[in-house]
Design an enzyme around this catalytic site. Structure first.
Site, PDB file in Angstrom:
ATOM      1  N   HIS A  10      -1.927  -5.340   1.365  1.00 39.16           N
ATOM      2  CA  HIS A  10      -3.240  -5.886   1.220  1.00 39.16           C
ATOM      3  C   HIS A  10      -3.038  -7.306   0.502  1.00 39.16           C
ATOM      4  O   HIS A  10      -2.147  -7.043  -0.545  1.00 39.16           O
ATOM      5  CB  HIS A  10      -3.995  -4.998   0.116  1.00 39.16           C
ATOM      6  CG  HIS A  10      -5.260  -5.776  -0.569  1.00 39.16           C
ATOM      7  ND1 HIS A  10      -6.352  -5.883   0.166  1.00 39.16           N
ATOM      8  CD2 HIS A  10      -5.319  -6.271  -1.634  1.00 39.16           C
ATOM      9  CE1 HIS A  10      -7.307  -6.331  -0.284  1.00 39.16           C
ATOM     10  NE2 HIS A  10      -6.660  -6.901  -1.478  1.00 39.16           N
ATOM     11  N   PHE A  69     -16.287   3.291   6.744  1.00 36.28           N
ATOM     12  CA  PHE A  69     -14.835   3.474   6.417  1.00 36.28           C
ATOM     13  C   PHE A  69     -14.744   3.302   4.927  1.00 36.28           C
ATOM     14  O   PHE A  69     -13.453   3.604   4.506  1.00 36.28           O
ATOM     15  CB  PHE A  69     -13.960   2.505   6.969  1.00 36.28           C
ATOM     16  CG  PHE A  69     -14.089   0.972   6.724  1.00 36.28           C
ATOM     17  CD1 PHE A  69     -13.422   0.372   5.552  1.00 36.28           C
ATOM     18  CD2 PHE A  69     -14.973   0.329   7.331  1.00 36.28           C
ATOM     19  CE1 PHE A  69     -13.841  -0.898   5.281  1.00 36.28           C
ATOM     20  CE2 PHE A  69     -15.292  -0.879   6.943  1.00 36.28           C
ATOM     21  CZ  PHE A  69     -14.441  -1.614   6.035  1.00 36.28           C
ATOM     22  N   GLU A  90      -8.673 -10.207  -7.991  1.00 39.81           N
ATOM     23  CA  GLU A  90      -7.626  -9.206  -8.108  1.00 39.81           C
ATOM     24  C   GLU A  90      -6.532  -9.233  -8.901  1.00 39.81           C
ATOM     25  O   GLU A  90      -6.196  -8.214  -9.313  1.00 39.81           O
ATOM     26  CB  GLU A  90      -7.079  -8.922  -6.690  1.00 39.81           C
ATOM     27  CG  GLU A  90      -8.451  -8.831  -5.375  1.00 39.81           C
ATOM     28  CD  GLU A  90      -8.099  -8.758  -3.980  1.00 39.81           C
ATOM     29  OE1 GLU A  90      -6.660  -8.893  -3.791  1.00 39.81           O
ATOM     30  OE2 GLU A  90      -8.824  -8.791  -3.216  1.00 39.81           O
ATOM     31  N   ARG A 118       2.741  -6.657   9.616  1.00 35.01           N
ATOM     32  CA  ARG A 118       2.167  -5.568  10.006  1.00 35.01           C
ATOM     33  C   ARG A 118       2.459  -5.299  11.675  1.00 35.01           C
ATOM     34  O   ARG A 118       2.514  -4.429  12.292  1.00 35.01           O
ATOM     35  CB  ARG A 118       0.454  -6.109  10.429  1.00 35.01           C
ATOM     36  CG  ARG A 118       0.001  -5.668   8.824  1.00 35.01           C
ATOM     37  CD  ARG A 118      -1.464  -6.042   8.779  1.00 35.01           C
ATOM     38  NE  ARG A 118      -2.102  -5.696   7.405  1.00 35.01           N
ATOM     39  CZ  ARG A 118      -2.964  -6.087   6.795  1.00 35.01           C
ATOM     40  NH1 ARG A 118      -3.715  -7.114   7.732  1.00 35.01           N
ATOM     41  NH2 ARG A 118      -3.605  -5.998   5.614  1.00 35.01           N
ATOM     42  N   LYS A 176       0.837  -1.233   0.005  1.00 35.44           N
ATOM     43  CA  LYS A 176       0.060   0.056  -0.077  1.00 35.44           C
ATOM     44  C   LYS A 176       0.874   1.372  -0.051  1.00 35.44           C
ATOM     45  O   LYS A 176       2.144   1.227   0.161  1.00 35.44           O
ATOM     46  CB  LYS A 176      -0.897   0.003   1.277  1.00 35.44           C
ATOM     47  CG  LYS A 176      -1.940  -1.173   1.344  1.00 35.44           C
ATOM     48  CD  LYS A 176      -2.726  -0.958   2.495  1.00 35.44           C
ATOM     49  CE  LYS A 176      -3.862  -2.152   2.494  1.00 35.44           C
ATOM     50  NZ  LYS A 176      -4.679  -1.932   3.556  1.00 35.44           N
ATOM     51  N   ASN A 198      -1.485  -0.070   7.002  1.00 36.97           N
ATOM     52  CA  ASN A 198      -1.263  -1.181   7.516  1.00 36.97           C
ATOM     53  C   ASN A 198      -0.133  -2.124   6.334  1.00 36.97           C
ATOM     54  O   ASN A 198      -0.315  -3.209   6.280  1.00 36.97           O
ATOM     55  CB  ASN A 198      -2.157  -2.035   8.034  1.00 36.97           C
ATOM     56  CG  ASN A 198      -3.204  -2.315   6.999  1.00 36.97           C
ATOM     57  OD1 ASN A 198      -3.027  -2.277   5.756  1.00 36.97           O
ATOM     58  ND2 ASN A 198      -4.642  -2.594   7.457  1.00 36.97           N
ATOM     59  N   ARG A 256      -1.577 -14.347   4.074  1.00 35.22           N
ATOM     60  CA  ARG A 256      -2.219 -13.722   5.143  1.00 35.22           C
ATOM     61  C   ARG A 256      -1.599 -14.163   6.470  1.00 35.22           C
ATOM     62  O   ARG A 256      -1.601 -12.998   7.257  1.00 35.22           O
ATOM     63  CB  ARG A 256      -3.455 -14.507   5.075  1.00 35.22           C
ATOM     64  CG  ARG A 256      -4.478 -14.398   3.773  1.00 35.22           C
ATOM     65  CD  ARG A 256      -5.050 -12.865   3.580  1.00 35.22           C
ATOM     66  NE  ARG A 256      -5.861 -12.501   4.300  1.00 35.22           N
ATOM     67  CZ  ARG A 256      -6.477 -11.399   4.661  1.00 35.22           C
ATOM     68  NH1 ARG A 256      -6.342 -10.316   3.642  1.00 35.22           N
ATOM     69  NH2 ARG A 256      -7.434 -11.062   5.549  1.00 35.22           N
ATOM     70  N   TYR A 285     -11.946  -2.847  -3.581  1.00 33.56           N
ATOM     71  CA  TYR A 285     -12.671  -2.934  -2.275  1.00 33.56           C
ATOM     72  C   TYR A 285     -14.174  -2.928  -2.370  1.00 33.56           C
ATOM     73  O   TYR A 285     -14.790  -2.478  -1.585  1.00 33.56           O
ATOM     74  CB  TYR A 285     -12.018  -1.603  -1.439  1.00 33.56           C
ATOM     75  CG  TYR A 285     -10.447  -1.971  -0.901  1.00 33.56           C
ATOM     76  CD1 TYR A 285     -10.005  -2.903  -0.298  1.00 33.56           C
ATOM     77  CD2 TYR A 285      -9.746  -0.898  -1.386  1.00 33.56           C
ATOM     78  CE1 TYR A 285      -8.764  -3.142   0.072  1.00 33.56           C
ATOM     79  CE2 TYR A 285      -8.352  -1.159  -1.205  1.00 33.56           C
ATOM     80  CZ  TYR A 285      -7.991  -1.976  -0.147  1.00 33.56           C
ATOM     81  OH  TYR A 285      -6.809  -2.008   0.170  1.00 33.56           O
TER      82      TYR A 285
END
Length: 147
Positions: free
Chosen positions: A109, A51, A120, A96, A3, A106, A79, A43
């Site tokens: 993604h 948010f 994606e 993270r 990110k 964070n 993950r 997203y």
């Protein structure tokens, strides 16, 4: 995907290195600046949530590095290596846990399912942008020593 905060903080190499050292194979990589439209596609499952606008604003605020990784259980492995969404809950040693600042900032993604990963990947890469090759350690990692 690294990110904007990860790119701005110079953590792209650290993130790529950790995933490579874990035995995952990098088959696609590109830096881009997401349009609002592309960010909303990424997203879409969060559309309508409180948010959502902040998330779209953040992910489009700077360049990102899109990546495609292969390996056994790659989605689950990435993950785990990412760590919990909330940095205070992310275990030390996770990306993270070691580097994230806030729940929004964070660093990374990652898709939560193989199906979402495929969706994606198609958002950011054409099939000819993914490289099929064999790492020299694949036999060791996935071959005869695999249980």
């Amino acid at each position: 995907m690294v990110k904007p905060d990860g790119v701005q903080r110079g953590l792209v190499g650290e993130i790529v290195s950790r995933l490579e050292r874990k035995g995952l194979k990098l088959v696609g990589l590109k830096m881009l600046w997401l349009s609002r439209e592309k960010a909303e596609e990424l997203y879409e499952i969060h559309k309508g949530k409180a948010f959502f606008e902040d998330l779209i604003g953040f992910i489009t605020d700077g360049p990102v590095v899109a990546m495609v990784w292969e390996g056994e259980n790659a989605v689950a492995l990435v993950r785990t290596m990412m760590g919990a969404l909330e940095p205070t809950e992310a275990t030390p040693g996770s990306l993270r846990g070691d580097f994230a600042c806030t729940k929004t900032m964070n660093l990374i993604h990652g898709a939560d399912t193989k199906e979402n990963a495929e969706r994606e990947i198609a958002l950011f890469f054409s099939p000819d942008e993914l490289v099929d090759y064999r790492r020299c350690d694949e036999e060791w990692v996935y071959g005869r020593h695999h249980s």
